[in-house]
Design a protein around this motif. Sequence first.
Motif, PDB file in Angstrom:
ATOM      1  N   ASN A  43      23.485   2.739  -3.522  1.00 20.15           N
ATOM      2  CA  ASN A  43      24.651   1.862  -3.532  1.00 20.15           C
ATOM      3  C   ASN A  43      25.266   1.656  -4.922  1.00 20.15           C
ATOM      4  O   ASN A  43      26.370   2.090  -5.157  1.00 20.15           O
ATOM      5  CB  ASN A  43      24.348   0.510  -2.883  1.00 20.15           C
ATOM      6  N   CYS A  44      24.513   1.034  -5.845  1.00 19.88           N
ATOM      7  CA  CYS A  44      25.138   0.758  -7.152  1.00 19.88           C
ATOM      8  C   CYS A  44      25.090   1.974  -8.077  1.00 19.88           C
ATOM      9  O   CYS A  44      25.926   2.109  -8.970  1.00 19.88           O
ATOM     10  CB  CYS A  44      24.508  -0.458  -7.815  1.00 19.88           C
ATOM     11  N   GLY A  45      24.092   2.868  -7.866  1.00 14.79           N
ATOM     12  CA  GLY A  45      24.040   4.108  -8.649  1.00 14.79           C
ATOM     13  C   GLY A  45      23.431   3.986 -10.031  1.00 14.79           C
ATOM     14  O   GLY A  45      23.434   4.942 -10.801  1.00 14.79           O
ATOM     15  N   CYS A  46      22.891   2.827 -10.376  1.00 10.34           N
ATOM     16  CA  CYS A  46      22.249   2.676 -11.682  1.00 10.34           C
ATOM     17  C   CYS A  46      21.002   3.575 -11.746  1.00 10.34           C
ATOM     18  O   CYS A  46      20.318   3.752 -10.751  1.00 10.34           O
ATOM     19  CB  CYS A  46      21.814   1.230 -11.914  1.00 10.34           C
ATOM     20  N   GLN A  47      20.738   4.145 -12.961  1.00 13.79           N
ATOM     21  CA  GLN A  47      19.606   5.054 -13.103  1.00 13.79           C
ATOM     22  C   GLN A  47      18.493   4.427 -13.934  1.00 13.79           C
ATOM     23  O   GLN A  47      18.748   3.817 -14.966  1.00 13.79           O
ATOM     24  CB  GLN A  47      20.070   6.358 -13.747  1.00 13.79           C
ATOM     25  N   TYR A  55      14.238  -2.870  -6.607  1.00 13.48           N
ATOM     26  CA  TYR A  55      15.680  -2.993  -6.405  1.00 13.48           C
ATOM     27  C   TYR A  55      16.343  -3.099  -7.771  1.00 13.48           C
ATOM     28  O   TYR A  55      15.678  -3.320  -8.792  1.00 13.48           O
ATOM     29  CB  TYR A  55      16.004  -4.214  -5.536  1.00 13.48           C
ATOM     30  N   CYS A  56      17.666  -2.932  -7.789  1.00 14.31           N
ATOM     31  CA  CYS A  56      18.374  -2.980  -9.061  1.00 14.31           C
ATOM     32  C   CYS A  56      18.646  -4.430  -9.453  1.00 14.31           C
ATOM     33  O   CYS A  56      19.515  -5.088  -8.868  1.00 14.31           O
ATOM     34  CB  CYS A  56      19.684  -2.208  -8.980  1.00 14.31           C
ATOM     35  N   ASN A  57      17.906  -4.897 -10.441  1.00 11.92           N
ATOM     36  CA  ASN A  57      18.089  -6.305 -10.830  1.00 11.92           C
ATOM     37  C   ASN A  57      19.268  -6.501 -11.794  1.00 11.92           C
ATOM     38  O   ASN A  57      19.562  -7.603 -12.209  1.00 11.92           O
ATOM     39  CB  ASN A  57      16.791  -6.911 -11.368  1.00 11.92           C
ATOM     40  N   GLN A  58      19.924  -5.382 -12.141  1.00 13.69           N
ATOM     41  CA  GLN A  58      21.164  -5.490 -12.911  1.00 13.69           C
ATOM     42  C   GLN A  58      22.312  -5.938 -11.996  1.00 13.69           C
ATOM     43  O   GLN A  58      23.222  -6.632 -12.420  1.00 13.69           O
ATOM     44  CB  GLN A  58      21.552  -4.136 -13.520  1.00 13.69           C
ATOM     45  N   CYS A  59      22.239  -5.465 -10.737  1.00 18.14           N
ATOM     46  CA  CYS A  59      23.365  -5.667  -9.823  1.00 18.14           C
ATOM     47  C   CYS A  59      23.077  -6.688  -8.718  1.00 18.14           C
ATOM     48  O   CYS A  59      24.006  -7.226  -8.119  1.00 18.14           O
ATOM     49  CB  CYS A  59      23.757  -4.349  -9.174  1.00 18.14           C
ATOM     50  N   TYR A  60      21.790  -6.929  -8.434  1.00 15.82           N
ATOM     51  CA  TYR A  60      21.445  -7.829  -7.329  1.00 15.82           C
ATOM     52  C   TYR A  60      20.408  -8.855  -7.794  1.00 15.82           C
ATOM     53  O   TYR A  60      19.578  -8.558  -8.651  1.00 15.82           O
ATOM     54  CB  TYR A  60      20.861  -7.034  -6.149  1.00 15.82           C
TER      55      TYR A  60
HETATM   56 ZN   LIG Z   1      22.602  -1.324 -10.171  1.00 13.81          ZN
END
Ligand SMILES: [Zn+2]
Length: 195
Positions: A43-47, A55-60
């Motif tokens: 979904n967010c595409g962060c690497q 999970y991506c804690n930068q975005c969620y």
């Molecule tokens: Zn992300």
Amino acid sequence: MGRYYHGTIGGKFWFGVQSSYDASSFKDQETNKIPIEYFEYYNCGCQVEKTQNLYCNQCYSTYQEHYDDLDDDDKENIDDEEDDDAEDDDAEDNDKKKLLAHPSGHIKYEFDESDLEYIKLILSKLESEIGIDVITQLNFTIDENENDEFEYDINNDVVKNIDDIKAELIARWCLGKQIKKAIDTVEYCTIFCEI
Ligand SMILES: [Zn+2]
């Protein structure tokens, strides 16, 4: 088509004879031969590197928030992965949270001056295996490209009629020369390799 690498050095892996993991040849300790594998969040595409959060804690702000945001295809992919290693798992693991990311398709190597002696050793071994006459004919040159990456050039006529075994050695030698050039010039070499 083709697999490229970029970073402090740039180029394209030789088709059919050069692995994306070829830079491992220039790491002397067995444990250092394994590159850093990158994962990309759905979904967010962060690497990120594998060891980080599920999970991506930068975005969620929570796992559930990220999971709920996924489309159905991605949710299916995650459930499929769960099936692959279900054998050793207890039944209760069905509730276990999964990594909300997939392999990004690239790996990363980092070299610095501490690798230099080993790199020189491997280069000289390769030179004796390839033969100094072939090395000379290659007319190897290296320069910075428009992205400030060290990129090499060789006389491709020399490798046209060469067997795969020797081509593999030459490809490796060229990569090693690039890594050495980067360390000699800027004291490090970071390589992102497509796999
Ligand atoms: Zn992300």
